[in-house]
Enzyme design. Sequence first.
Site, short mmCIF file in Angstrom:
data_model
loop_
_atom_site.label_atom_id
_atom_site.label_comp_id
_atom_site.label_asym_id
_atom_site.label_seq_id
_atom_site.Cartn_x
_atom_site.Cartn_y
_atom_site.Cartn_z
CE LYS A 144 70.30 83.64 2.68
NZ LYS A 144 69.64 83.14 3.82
CE1 TYR A 190 69.81 83.43 8.05
CE2 TYR A 190 71.44 82.02 9.10
CZ TYR A 190 70.60 82.64 8.13
OH TYR A 190 71.41 82.14 6.85
CB SER A 201 73.07 81.77 4.32
OG SER A 201 71.88 81.39 4.24
CE1 TYR A 219 69.34 82.45 -0.93
CE2 TYR A 219 68.10 80.57 -1.49
CZ TYR A 219 68.73 81.33 -0.63
OH TYR A 219 69.18 81.08 0.80
CB VAL A 266 72.91 75.52 5.70
CG1 VAL A 266 71.70 75.81 6.71
CG2 VAL A 266 72.70 75.42 4.48
N1 GLN Z 1 70.74 77.53 0.28
C1 GLN Z 1 70.34 77.36 1.53
C2 GLN Z 1 68.71 77.65 1.65
O1 GLN Z 1 68.42 78.47 1.08
C3 GLN Z 1 70.95 78.50 2.30
C4 GLN Z 1 70.82 78.78 3.83
C5 GLN Z 1 71.47 79.11 4.86
O2 GLN Z 1 72.93 78.92 4.36
N2 GLN Z 1 71.22 79.31 6.10
O3 GLN Z 1 68.34 76.95 2.29
#
Ligand code: GLN
Length: 591
Positions: A49, A223, A46, A171, A241
């Site tokens: 993003k 978040y 993420s 994505y 993550v």
């Molecule tokens: N690729 C992961 C997902 O969409 C990214 C989520 C994350 O890093 N918080 O679940």
Amino acid sequence: MAEGKVATYIPGLAKANPDWFGICLVTANGTAYEVGDSRQPFTIQSISKPFVYGLALEDQGRQHVLSKVGTEPTGDAFNSISLEPGTGRPRNPMINAGAIATTSLIAGKTGPARLRRLLEMFGRYAGRDLALDDEIYQSENETGHRNRAIGHMLRNFDILTTDPIPSVDLYFQQCSVSVTAYDLGVMAATLANGGTNPITGKQAIRGEYVESVLSVMGSCGMYDYAGEWMYTIGMPAKSGVAGGIIAVLPGQLGIAVYSPPLDARGNSVRGIRVCDALSRHCDLHLLNRPSPGESAIRLKFTGAELNSNRIRTPEESQALHHDGGQIQVYQLQGNLHFASTEAVVHDVIANVDQIRHLILDFKKVLTLNESACRLFYEVLNKLSRLDRVVLFTHAEHLPLLRRYMKVKLGERYTELFRSLQENDLALEWCENRVIEAALPSRRDARSATPAQYELFENFTPAEIDVISSLLQRRTYQQSETIINAGDEANELFFLARGGVSVFVSVDSVSRKRLATFTGGMVFGEMAVIDRAPRSAMIVADTEVTCDVMSLGDFDRLGSTHPGIKIKLLENLSLCLCRRLRTVNRKLAVFD
Ligand code: GLN
């Protein structure tokens, strides 16, 4: 510390060693500090993003992007299936729904073309080519049903207007870009540095969008932990993550931490602790910034205290001593933004009654933003209405200032925006105007007869005749070198007509003017005293006529006409005295 769990919902991620731990801090001018497993590759997840959001802004413009994705924190988990009631927009680009919508906005005709653009963009931030971790990409692709569901939901609300699967696929790919903590540190520092990678010097994103990227990181990057994060750690941040976290202190530095075990919200446990500790230890909270401290005015002086390197006649010097206070020089420094520039403007306006010529010197200015330009424009406008002249010097490294003035001044630009390379030239220009006003009927300094030479002051006509017989007339073309540094010194020059300048070379390309002489003045005189090789270069500014005396003749005067020689030496001492005083004054001002 063994808290937290390595993410397993993407099976590929479960292979990470929970003990991997790397930290990297990169300053906005490109110094990197790293420790531990800072070169261990992992997937960006993420953390991609905000960077992709920046590219979407560049590709589609702010308005279009905002019509598809909001900027409001949700307080929900990263993979929550929440859209804004009414518009159907994902609430922000940091949750998966918003990120998938953002990814769909990346320009490019085909899937591979769009991926290539994404990788190029990441590469500009990191300063090296980045690639996908195919295993993680496949793993997420096989299991990413929830994200596909989000894609279909976005399609349902017409946030995506075509088949959602290619966007969800892109994505997944952006999430599996392989990076290290070092890479992320450089990427964060690039955001801290206004979008320019501080190590490669290349622009990764247009500066105008950096604040938008950092804003969504600040409000939504962590978040449902974003509020507490901002309260305690106080920097825009983003987690992924795989265990990465970046934090950015705008203008100063970027931090990246890698440690796979995550807390219940999906943020790296150690990542948070490290950022927390660094924020406290180094006082990095964004809302607790020290004031810039130094004044934007480095030095102020007037045209009475310090003159240009054009050597003036005694009566001109007198006029400058008397009226030079109307010339005011402000040497500015540091980063010019609203607050620092306001202090300059305030000072100028408070002194406006004394100022007729204002020289603003930007040599020590590091950066200047648009609001500073606006204030300088207002000053220029106000002063020119009051019949004052403003000159800008050393501003070539700040093209924004010139562009701003051009737009604002329109056809008045050439008349009002006077930009000169050096203070010396600006001072000379202003001095000429002050002298013209003070001494409207002064002698034309361009030519002189021997009776008017400064070294022959108080000579009787008979003495002038004697000394004139020793002078040999010589002419030079404009730009011709009259004396070279290092030359043997065997002549003394009296300037009959034209102007000459003395230069020393600063480096192989640039030279600095030490003095400019006009009719009646003497040059090459120091060698008469110490006989040392020439220390500077003398060049004809115009066509020049000189009367030259050989040092042999000068020496012989001692036995043939000792009285003349004494007078000559007295005048020479006076002349050196005047020049020395000028240098002393200069040193005192600059102390
Ligand atoms: N690729 C992961 C997902 O969409 C990214 C989520 C994350 O890093 N918080 O679940």
